[in-house]
Design an enzyme around this catalytic site. Structure first.
Site, short mmCIF file in Angstrom:
data_model
loop_
_atom_site.label_atom_id
_atom_site.label_comp_id
_atom_site.label_asym_id
_atom_site.label_seq_id
_atom_site.Cartn_x
_atom_site.Cartn_y
_atom_site.Cartn_z
CG ASP A 101 -2.06 -0.92 1.15
OD1 ASP A 101 -2.08 -1.76 0.24
OD2 ASP A 101 -2.96 -0.83 2.01
CG HIS B 166 2.29 0.01 4.35
ND1 HIS B 166 1.99 -0.94 5.31
CD2 HIS B 166 1.18 0.77 4.19
CE1 HIS B 166 0.73 -0.75 5.70
NE2 HIS B 166 0.21 0.27 5.05
ZN LIG Z 1 -2.61 3.23 3.27
#
Ligand SMILES: [Zn+2]
Length: 198
Positions: free
Chosen positions: A28, A172
């Site tokens: 992400d 992430h």
């Molecule tokens: Zn996010």
């Protein structure tokens, strides 16, 4: 409030069709400066992943073409990472629609998947996603990579100790995630799991 049926819809969209000993890696909050390194590692390890991008950060010069060429998918993570559950329907629509429009305009390829920032959504989000023909993708395994800047090893344990068949894993595009990514992939494979896309 959204109903049970909506919950079921979200769960179904996020679930792997053939989940036996398979997991999905998702990244992400990109595209970030760590993207190239992440792509290098995934390429070297022969793993495909899904990237959920904040459309605000996407520019033509970003290596989106390489992402597609190497078999990964790009989904939307809204326009500027607002908590959708705190926005009215019109603002939510803009966050989602603008993100899709921008990604599709730059990459010339249809966006199918959506992950709400912070995993937060409400009944309006669901109506908008269905309207725009987007499938929400949540996750089962949280790596907590953003909390482990100086304790990257912990990220590997957070994931490897908890994976089960069909897990969608939340990562992430962060420096510490790059650091442990080879080890994470090896750890998952050592438990007999392989990588797939939705
Ligand atoms: Zn996010």
């Amino acid at each position: 409030m959204y109903g049970l049926e909506d919950e079921r819809w979200i769960k179904n969209c996020s679930q792997l069709k053939y989940s036996e000993k398979k997991v999905v890696l998702t990244f992400d909050d990109g595209p970030s400066r760590n993207l190239i390194k992440i792509l290098d590692i995934l390429n070297e390890k022969n793993v495909r992943a899904i990237f959920f991008w904040q459309a605000k950060l996407l520019h033509k010069e970003r290596p989106w073409k390489r992402v597609f060429d190497e078999g990964h998918l790009i989904g939307s993570h809204a326009y500027s990472h607002k908590n959708l559950a705190k926005l009215n329907k019109e603002h939510q629509y803009k966050q989602i629609k603008y993100s899709i429009d921008k990604i599709e305009e730059i990459t010339n390829s249809k966006v199918q998947y959506f992950r709400p920032p912070f995993g937060q959504y409400n009944e309006d989000t669901i109506v908008i996603l269905k309207d725009l023909d987007l499938l929400p993708v949540m996750w089962e395994i949280t790596s907590f990579d953003w909390e482990n800047k100086n304790t990257a090893e912990t990220i590997v344990d957070n994931v490897v100790e908890h994976i089960i068949d069909g897990s969608v894993i939340l990562l992430h595009e962060l420096k510490q995630t790059v650091e442990i990514l080879p080890q994470l992939i090896d750890g998952i494979r050592a438990k007999g799991f392989e990588f797939t896309l939705l």
